[in-house]
Design a protein around this motif. Structure first.
Motif: not given
Length: 126
Positions: A72-77
């Protein structure tokens, strides 16, 4: 020198980068114009990231991203932000995401900066 440019054009993402390895600690790369690496990694059709800076740190980041249970974008960020800080800011990241709208996230100097227009990251080594 590494340069990665991300731009949002007509509702889609455009990311361009060089592929040259300029690590001064690797003698074979200094004069070989054909040595290179991909600096943008496509995680799935709606998420990618690019790097500029230390190749070893970037390689570790790629391995760690692929170990995430969910891409997910949040986990990758969050993960790339932690890696940027733990590398003493030697490796920067640019995330391209197609969520409700195309977005770019620049991770540099311990900060995450979003944009719906453009961002760039770059490093001069040596």
């Amino acid at each position: 020198m590494t340069l990665v440019i991300g731009k949002i054009v007509q509702g889609s993402l455009r990311i361009d980068s060089d592929s040259k390895i300029t690590d001064p600690n690797i003698p074979s790369n200094r004069k070989n114009i054909f040595s290179g690496l991909l600096k943008t990694i496509i995680l799935h059709p709606r998420l990618c990231f690019s790097y500029a800076g230390g190749v070893d740190t970037a390689q570790e980041a790629i391995e760690q991203v692929y170990k995430l249970e969910e891409l997910t974008i949040e986990k990758v960020k969050k993960l790339l932000h932690e890696i940027n800080k733990s590398s003493n800011y030697e490796t920067d990241f640019l995330i391209g995401a197609l969520e409700n709208q195309p977005l770019l996230y620049k991770i540099s100097n311990g900060e995450i900066v979003p944009s719906n227009q453009n961002h760039w990251i770059g490093m001069f080594l040596g």
